[in-house]
Design a protein around this motif. Structure first.
Motif, PDB file in Angstrom:
ATOM      1  N   GLY A 203       0.825  -1.181   0.000  1.00 22.52           N
ATOM      2  CA  GLY A 203       0.000   0.000   0.000  1.00 22.52           C
ATOM      3  C   GLY A 203       0.868   1.244   0.000  1.00 22.52           C
ATOM      4  N   PRO A 204       0.266   2.443   0.133  1.00 25.56           N
ATOM      5  CA  PRO A 204       1.040   3.692   0.193  1.00 25.56           C
ATOM      6  C   PRO A 204       2.077   3.622   1.307  1.00 25.56           C
ATOM      7  CG  PRO A 204      -1.309   4.139  -0.016  1.00 25.56           C
ATOM      8  CD  PRO A 204      -1.182   2.668   0.226  1.00 25.56           C
ATOM      9  N   SER A 205       3.256   4.152   1.024  1.00 21.56           N
ATOM     10  CA  SER A 205       4.344   4.086   2.005  1.00 21.56           C
ATOM     11  C   SER A 205       3.972   4.843   3.271  1.00 21.56           C
ATOM     12  CB  SER A 205       5.618   4.679   1.413  1.00 21.56           C
ATOM     13  OG  SER A 205       6.643   4.743   2.399  1.00 21.56           O
ATOM     14  N   PRO A 206       4.079   4.205   4.431  1.00 18.26           N
ATOM     15  CA  PRO A 206       3.760   4.884   5.687  1.00 18.26           C
ATOM     16  C   PRO A 206       4.877   5.809   6.171  1.00 18.26           C
ATOM     17  CG  PRO A 206       4.260   2.575   6.094  1.00 18.26           C
ATOM     18  CD  PRO A 206       4.354   2.772   4.617  1.00 18.26           C
ATOM     19  N   GLY A 207       6.042   5.772   5.526  1.00 17.02           N
ATOM     20  CA  GLY A 207       7.142   6.634   5.939  1.00 17.02           C
ATOM     21  C   GLY A 207       8.461   6.096   5.444  1.00 17.02           C
ATOM     22  N   PRO A 208       9.535   6.878   5.590  1.00 15.54           N
ATOM     23  CA  PRO A 208      10.863   6.442   5.129  1.00 15.54           C
ATOM     24  C   PRO A 208      11.272   5.122   5.781  1.00 15.54           C
ATOM     25  CG  PRO A 208      10.873   8.784   5.718  1.00 15.54           C
ATOM     26  CD  PRO A 208       9.565   8.233   6.177  1.00 15.54           C
ATOM     27  N   GLY A 209      11.716   4.201   4.928  1.00 17.61           N
ATOM     28  CA  GLY A 209      12.207   2.936   5.437  1.00 17.61           C
ATOM     29  C   GLY A 209      11.132   1.985   5.928  1.00 17.61           C
ATOM     30  N   ARG A 210       9.882   2.294   5.620  1.00 23.81           N
ATOM     31  CA  ARG A 210       8.783   1.443   6.081  1.00 23.81           C
ATOM     32  C   ARG A 210       7.963   0.948   4.883  1.00 23.81           C
ATOM     33  NH1 ARG A 210       8.502   1.547  11.412  1.00 23.81           N
ATOM     34  NH2 ARG A 210       6.559   0.356  11.394  1.00 23.81           N
ATOM     35  N   LEU A 211       7.260  -0.146   5.085  1.00 23.76           N
ATOM     36  CA  LEU A 211       6.384  -0.720   4.063  1.00 23.76           C
ATOM     37  C   LEU A 211       4.995  -0.934   4.644  1.00 23.76           C
ATOM     38  CD1 LEU A 211       8.610  -3.521   2.453  1.00 23.76           C
ATOM     39  CD2 LEU A 211       7.915  -1.354   1.384  1.00 23.76           C
ATOM     40  N   MET A 212       3.986  -0.747   3.796  1.00 23.86           N
ATOM     41  CA  MET A 212       2.618  -1.141   4.145  1.00 23.86           C
ATOM     42  C   MET A 212       2.315  -2.419   3.373  1.00 23.86           C
ATOM     43  SD  MET A 212      -0.113  -0.685   5.876  1.00 23.86           S
ATOM     44  CE  MET A 212      -0.045   1.020   6.458  1.00 23.86           C
ATOM     45  N   LEU A 213       2.331  -3.544   4.078  1.00 24.12           N
ATOM     46  CA  LEU A 213       2.042  -4.837   3.455  1.00 24.12           C
ATOM     47  C   LEU A 213       0.529  -5.046   3.447  1.00 24.12           C
ATOM     48  CD1 LEU A 213       4.725  -7.056   5.230  1.00 24.12           C
ATOM     49  CD2 LEU A 213       5.005  -5.409   3.350  1.00 24.12           C
ATOM     50  N   VAL A 214       0.017  -5.523   2.321  1.00 28.13           N
ATOM     51  CA  VAL A 214      -1.421  -5.731   2.188  1.00 28.13           C
ATOM     52  C   VAL A 214      -1.675  -7.164   1.740  1.00 28.13           C
ATOM     53  CG1 VAL A 214      -3.586  -4.922   1.188  1.00 28.13           C
ATOM     54  CG2 VAL A 214      -1.682  -3.318   1.478  1.00 28.13           C
ATOM     55  N   CYS A 215      -2.491  -7.856   2.488  1.00 29.73           N
ATOM     56  CA  CYS A 215      -2.933  -9.211   2.119  1.00 29.73           C
ATOM     57  C   CYS A 215      -4.392  -9.124   1.701  1.00 29.73           C
ATOM     58  CB  CYS A 215      -2.764 -10.156   3.304  1.00 29.73           C
ATOM     59  SG  CYS A 215      -3.187 -11.879   2.933  1.00 29.73           S
ATOM     60  N   HIS A 216      -4.666  -9.452   0.446  1.00 27.45           N
ATOM     61  CA  HIS A 216      -6.023  -9.401  -0.101  1.00 27.45           C
ATOM     62  C   HIS A 216      -6.612 -10.805  -0.088  1.00 27.45           C
ATOM     63  CE1 HIS A 216      -5.065  -5.432  -2.076  1.00 27.45           C
ATOM     64  NE2 HIS A 216      -3.848  -5.966  -2.038  1.00 27.45           N
ATOM     65  N   VAL A 217      -7.831 -10.935   0.388  1.00 25.14           N
ATOM     66  CA  VAL A 217      -8.515 -12.229   0.387  1.00 25.14           C
ATOM     67  C   VAL A 217      -9.916 -11.996  -0.177  1.00 25.14           C
ATOM     68  CG1 VAL A 217      -9.186 -14.235   1.737  1.00 25.14           C
ATOM     69  CG2 VAL A 217      -7.248 -12.850   2.473  1.00 25.14           C
ATOM     70  N   VAL A 256      -6.058  -7.070   4.758  1.00 28.19           N
ATOM     71  CA  VAL A 256      -5.386  -7.056   6.059  1.00 28.19           C
ATOM     72  C   VAL A 256      -4.038  -6.363   5.876  1.00 28.19           C
ATOM     73  CG1 VAL A 256      -4.433  -8.467   7.910  1.00 28.19           C
ATOM     74  CG2 VAL A 256      -6.569  -9.143   6.813  1.00 28.19           C
ATOM     75  N   PHE A 257      -3.779  -5.350   6.697  1.00 23.65           N
ATOM     76  CA  PHE A 257      -2.630  -4.469   6.524  1.00 23.65           C
ATOM     77  C   PHE A 257      -1.608  -4.679   7.646  1.00 23.65           C
ATOM     78  CE2 PHE A 257      -6.539  -2.454   5.126  1.00 23.65           C
ATOM     79  CZ  PHE A 257      -6.248  -2.058   3.825  1.00 23.65           C
ATOM     80  N   LEU A 258      -0.351  -4.378   7.300  1.00 23.97           N
ATOM     81  CA  LEU A 258       0.699  -4.403   8.309  1.00 23.97           C
ATOM     82  C   LEU A 258       1.750  -3.343   7.963  1.00 23.97           C
ATOM     83  CD1 LEU A 258       1.793  -5.793  10.859  1.00 23.97           C
ATOM     84  CD2 LEU A 258       3.109  -7.293   9.353  1.00 23.97           C
ATOM     85  N   ASP A 259       1.969  -2.406   8.882  1.00 27.31           N
ATOM     86  CA  ASP A 259       2.971  -1.351   8.741  1.00 27.31           C
ATOM     87  C   ASP A 259       4.253  -1.829   9.441  1.00 27.31           C
ATOM     88  OD1 ASP A 259       4.564   0.885   8.925  1.00 27.31           O
ATOM     89  OD2 ASP A 259       3.062   2.159   9.882  1.00 27.31           O
TER      90      ASP A 259
END
Length: 311
Positions: A203-217, A256-259
């Motif tokens: 998903g959209p980057s939550p900030g420098p050096g971070r990832l927004m992981l998205v699991c689609h079901v 389902v998201f994970l920052d």
């Protein structure tokens, strides 16, 4: 059907089970109004109609339940008669300077089945999105916050004795009988098991050096599902879920998201558990995400192969 068999069929569904009719009426002026109606079995739409004509449209092959065509014609006539009188009451309230155009009224009426107990009928009316009236013991009652407007409309509605009897018959007598037959007619569809499809993205980057992981079901039925970001066999803290939303085909969709810190993403996985999968969970590893996204880009550039399936 024997009573014991009916109880067994009903017990297969999560309770309480509800069916309700919803009518949304937009009053623009004395001669212009718009009325849209729909019928819902829980969260699944089963019927719709334009109240001006009173013709009910069945959205599923089993939407008629076990009612005959003659019973449906009688029900259409009753609903149409009530709708005309109900709308006229609100127009009259404008004439008597209790309401002002334009405004919107929402009516929800239906019944709930609590298996092993008596069914419960209900009718509620909202005015401009706020609670306004309810129907109890064959009488209309104003909402505590409805004020003098609600009291005035209640007085007019309660003066229509025949309409009150029609309402009671539809929602407190006919509705429970129809709901039981609808559950029986739609049992194969309502209880079907459809395996979910799952895929990963960012998903959209939550900030420098971070990832927004998205699991689609997506595409699963029934609705209950468990989805979690994992590190090995441990649930990873911070997982956030979207609402479970309906697809057009009656199945469901979830994100389902994970920052996380980008350096912590490797080795994480999304795990999906659903009744249609039995003991076999779906597990998608983020370590393969780059390859997956490259393949997905290629997939979108070529026509989908017949029978191909995303995972």
């Amino acid at each position: 059907m024997e009573s014991g068999e009916g109880q067994q069929d009903e017990a297969d569904f999560q309770e309480p089970v509800s069916f309700q009719l919803i009518q949304i009426s937009s009053f623009y002026n004395r001669s212009l109004e718009e009325n849209l109606g729909s019928g819902w079995l829980g969260e699944l739409q089963t019927h719709r109609w334009v109240s001006n004509s009173g013709t009910i449209i069945f959205l599923w092959p089993w939407s008629k339940g076990n009612f005959s065509n003659e019973e449906w014609m009688d029900l259409e006539d009753l609903l149409h008669m009530f709708s005309i009188g109900f709308l006229q009451i609100f127009h009259n309230s404008v004439s008597q300077r209790q309401l002002e155009y334009p405004f919107k009224v929402q009516l929800a009426g239906g019944c709930e089945l609590h298996f092993g107990e008596a069914s419960v009928g209900f009718i509620r009316v909202a005015y401009q999105g706020s609670d306004f009236l309810s129907f109890q013991n064959r009488a209309w009652l104003p909402s505590p916050n409805g004020g003098s407007r609600a009291q005035h409309v209640c007085t007019l509605l309660n003066s229509a004795t025949v309409a009150r009897e029609i309402l009671h018959k539809i929602f407190f007598e006919t509705c429970p009988r129809f709901l039981t037959g609808l559950l029986d007619a739609g049992k194969a569809y309502l209880q079907r098991q459809v395996r979910p499809e799952a895929w990963l993205s960012t998903g959209p980057s939550p900030g420098p050096g971070r990832l927004m992981l998205v699991c689609h079901v997506s595409g699963f039925h029934p609705k209950p599902i468990w989805v979690m970001w994992m590190q090995g066999e441990q649930e990873y803290p911070g997982t956030q879920r979207s609402d479970v939303l309906p697809n057009a085909d009656g199945t469901w969709y979830l994100q389902v998201f994970l920052d996380v810190e980008a350096i912590e993403a490797a080795g994480l996985s999304c795990r999906v558990r659903h009744s249609s999968l039995g003991d076999e969970d779906i597990i998608l590893y983020w370590g393969h995400t780059v390859n997956f996204q490259a393949l997905l880009s290629l997939w979108n550039e070529i026509p989908a192969a017949q029978g191909s399936r995303r995972i």
